[in-house]
Design an enzyme around this catalytic site. Structure first.
Site, PDB file in Angstrom:
ATOM      1  N   PHE A   1      -4.755   3.828  15.109  1.00  0.00           N
ATOM      2  CA  PHE A   1      -5.132   4.808  14.033  1.00  0.00           C
ATOM      3  C   PHE A   1      -6.337   4.430  13.338  1.00  0.00           C
ATOM      4  CE2 PHE A   1      -1.210   6.690  14.987  1.00  0.00           C
ATOM      5  CZ  PHE A   1      -1.229   8.046  14.437  1.00  0.00           C
TER       6      PHE A   1
ATOM      7  N   ASN B   1       0.905  -1.151  -0.043  1.00  0.00           N
ATOM      8  CA  ASN B   1       0.072  -0.085   0.214  1.00  0.00           C
ATOM      9  C   ASN B   1       0.779   1.205  -0.064  1.00  0.00           C
ATOM     10  OD1 ASN B   1       0.335   0.948   2.803  1.00  0.00           O
ATOM     11  ND2 ASN B   1      -0.100  -0.971   3.194  1.00  0.00           N
TER      12      ASN B   1
ATOM     13  N   PRO C   1      -3.446 -11.283  10.541  1.00  0.00           N
ATOM     14  CA  PRO C   1      -3.556 -10.913  12.143  1.00  0.00           C
ATOM     15  C   PRO C   1      -3.726  -9.425  12.206  1.00  0.00           C
ATOM     16  CG  PRO C   1      -1.388 -11.555  11.809  1.00  0.00           C
ATOM     17  CD  PRO C   1      -2.025 -11.745  10.323  1.00  0.00           C
ATOM     18  N   ASP C   2      -4.662  -8.798  13.049  1.00  0.00           N
ATOM     19  CA  ASP C   2      -4.577  -7.654  13.591  1.00  0.00           C
ATOM     20  C   ASP C   2      -3.974  -7.182  14.821  1.00  0.00           C
ATOM     21  OD1 ASP C   2      -5.757  -5.081  14.784  1.00  0.00           O
ATOM     22  OD2 ASP C   2      -7.338  -5.419  13.437  1.00  0.00           O
TER      23      ASP C   2
HETATM   24  O1  C5P Z   1      -8.930  -1.835  11.252  1.00  0.00           O
HETATM   25  P1  C5P Z   1      -8.008  -0.945  10.554  1.00  0.00           P
HETATM   26  O2  C5P Z   1      -6.999  -1.450   9.458  1.00  0.00           O
HETATM   27  O3  C5P Z   1      -9.012   0.353   9.913  1.00  0.00           O
HETATM   28  O4  C5P Z   1      -7.410  -0.266  11.637  1.00  0.00           O
HETATM   29  C1  C5P Z   1      -6.430   0.641  11.845  1.00  0.00           C
HETATM   30  C2  C5P Z   1      -5.432   0.510  12.991  1.00  0.00           C
HETATM   31  O5  C5P Z   1      -5.291  -0.921  13.441  1.00  0.00           O
HETATM   32  C3  C5P Z   1      -4.092   1.029  12.752  1.00  0.00           C
HETATM   33  O6  C5P Z   1      -3.922   1.498  13.969  1.00  0.00           O
HETATM   34  C4  C5P Z   1      -3.138  -0.126  12.350  1.00  0.00           C
HETATM   35  O7  C5P Z   1      -2.082   0.065  12.746  1.00  0.00           O
HETATM   36  C5  C5P Z   1      -4.119  -1.305  13.031  1.00  0.00           C
HETATM   37  N1  C5P Z   1      -3.849  -2.596  12.528  1.00  0.00           N
HETATM   38  C6  C5P Z   1      -3.091  -3.602  12.822  1.00  0.00           C
HETATM   39  N2  C5P Z   1      -3.058  -4.676  12.210  1.00  0.00           N
HETATM   40  C7  C5P Z   1      -3.629  -4.874  11.209  1.00  0.00           C
HETATM   41  C8  C5P Z   1      -4.559  -3.923  10.729  1.00  0.00           C
HETATM   42  C9  C5P Z   1      -4.519  -2.637  11.386  1.00  0.00           C
HETATM   43  O8  C5P Z   1      -2.340  -3.258  13.788  1.00  0.00           O
HETATM   44  N3  C5P Z   1      -3.873  -6.247  10.589  1.00  0.00           N
END
Ligand code: C5P
Length: 407
Positions: A323, A208, A303-304
């Site tokens: 964020f 991205n 993974p988030d």
């Molecule tokens: O769900 P979204 O991508 O909009 O969320 C954004 C936030 O989640 C940011 O702080 C980003 O660094 C974090 N994020 C993360 N891991 C992911 C997706 C998002 O830490 N896989």
């Protein structure tokens, strides 16, 4: 600003060594005591006499000088300082440090020290760009060595590019930051930053457009307040700041592993633009166009990292910040995200086309906490970073609430 601080200044052998004279003067003006050490090559560029005169003390040069060793041994010398500064740090000195060599006084002091080390590199542009120097820099950053510069510009050798010694005031500022007794002294903060690259095959990847500018500015601001920062960055455009421990990763899975390995931390700020999906089975070989039909790029969710770090448990940082880049109903969507990911704060921003925020130098954010929403005026990403760092310092100092608490 540096009153009572003791700096061991190692001067490497390069044309920029003459600038070390000005550096000594400015460090002393700021109140620091400076003990100069010169490599044999440095003495070819500036005389130990001038260095010693400006520092107001004897210059240390040789490892096997019995009279010097009798006054203060090299081990003692390497520990007596508050900070070791290497300026100019040559490609050779960096290589020796990366390899752990100790074949003269300067490299022995660098290997024996238990203090923070700040390097101000200066060398020809091709030497700086050489894969060996790049590799050495990565090793040193991984070891927690701090960097200031190099700057880009015309060089004594007639070439142009990165490799010039950072300006002396910038080195003095980096010394101040490295010794900072700021409100985040003693706190460990981890920051994720930049994009991730998810491989399709050995040569292709999903990426991205994140530049990593906001994450780098945040890490820099935290370090400026005295925090020990672990900066976990994907392949970003903007270079990491000096004074932080840099961990370079490519994929979301590596970023998560690096973040978990960096725990415990007092706070975590997830500024990375992590790819939401990766290719389920990346090919081990370059995919061939003629292999028949279109490739099967089945995607699976990554993974988030923010949600994982926010999960309640003994390792959870007291304050986890995420964020939210939104294009509509910003505060509402961000508040929902805060609850979904169980993080403490969300910095929400409107990235609709026309705001110029995505990829720009400014940001307009709303801070969402358990207490509600706070709109910040439009300001530079650097100012956003400073305000966030100050706010974080305040929250950790007042010590309220952990997961879902009142922070
Ligand atoms: O769900 P979204 O991508 O909009 O969320 C954004 C936030 O989640 C940011 O702080 C980003 O660094 C974090 N994020 C993360 N891991 C992911 C997706 C998002 O830490 N896989």
């Amino acid at each position: 600003m540096l009153a009572g601080r003791h700096i061991l200044l190692i001067i490497g052998g390069g044309i920029a060594a003459y600038k070390a004279l000005d550096l000594i003067r400015r460090l002393r003006d700021a109140g620091a005591e400076v003990t100069p050490v010169m490599t044999r090559a440095a003495a070819e560029f500036v005389t130990p006499l001038s260095v010693g005169a400006l520092a107001g003390r004897e210059v240390i040069t040789e490892l096997f000088d019995l009279s010097q060793e009798a006054k203060m041994g090299h081990i003692e010398l390497s520990r007596a300082a508050d900070l070791i500064v290497v300026a100019p740090a040559t490609a050779n000195l960096m290589a020796k440090m990366a390899a752990g060599l100790a074949d003269d006084m300067a490299s022995t002091l660098l290997l024996a020290t238990d203090k923070r080390v700040l390097l101000a590199p200066a060398m020809n542009v091709r030497m700086w760009g050489h894969p060996a120097t790049r590799r050495n820099r990565e090793v040193l950053e991984g070891d927690g060595i701090l960097f200031v510069g190099p700057d880009e510009g015309p060089m004594a050798c007639g070439e142009f590019g990165p490799g010039r010694l950072a300006e002396v005031p910038a080195i003095v500022a980096a010394v101040g930051a490295a010794l900072a007794d700021g409100p985040l002294k003693g706190r460990h903060v981890l920051v994720t930053s930049g994009p991730t690259h998810e491989p399709i095959d050995p040569v292709r990847y999903i990426a991205n457009r994140s530049s990593g500018a906001q994450g780098a500015a945040i890490a820099d601001a935290l370090a400026g307040l005295g925090a020990e920062v672990t900066f976990i960055t994907g392949p970003a455009e903007v270079p990491p700041p000096g004074g932080v421990k840099v961990v370079r990763v490519e994929t979301a899975a590596q970023m998560l592993a690096a973040a978990e390995a960096a725990l415990p931390a007092d706070a975590a700020i997830c500024a990375a633009a992590v790819a939401d999906w990766r290719v389920a089975e990346a090919s081990g070989q370059k995919m061939k166009k003629e292999a028949g039909g279109l490739p099967d790029l089945r995607l699976v969710e990554n993974p988030d990292i923010l949600a994982r770090l926010s999960t309640p448990g003994p390792q959870r940082p007291r304050l986890v910040v995420g964020f939210a880049a939104e294009t509509e109903r910003v505060a509402e969507h961000a508040a929902a995200k805060r609850q979904r990911k169980v993080c403490d704060w969300i910095l929400a921003n409107d990235v609709s086309p026309g705001t110029g925020i995505m990829g720009g130098t400014e940001n307009a954010v709303t801070l969402i906490t358990a207490e509600g929403a706070e709109d910040w005026p439009r300001m530079s990403k650097r100012q956003v970073a400073q305000r966030l760092a100050m706010k974080l310092a305040e929250a950790l100092a007042t010590g309220s609430g952990a997961s879902g608490g009142s922070i």
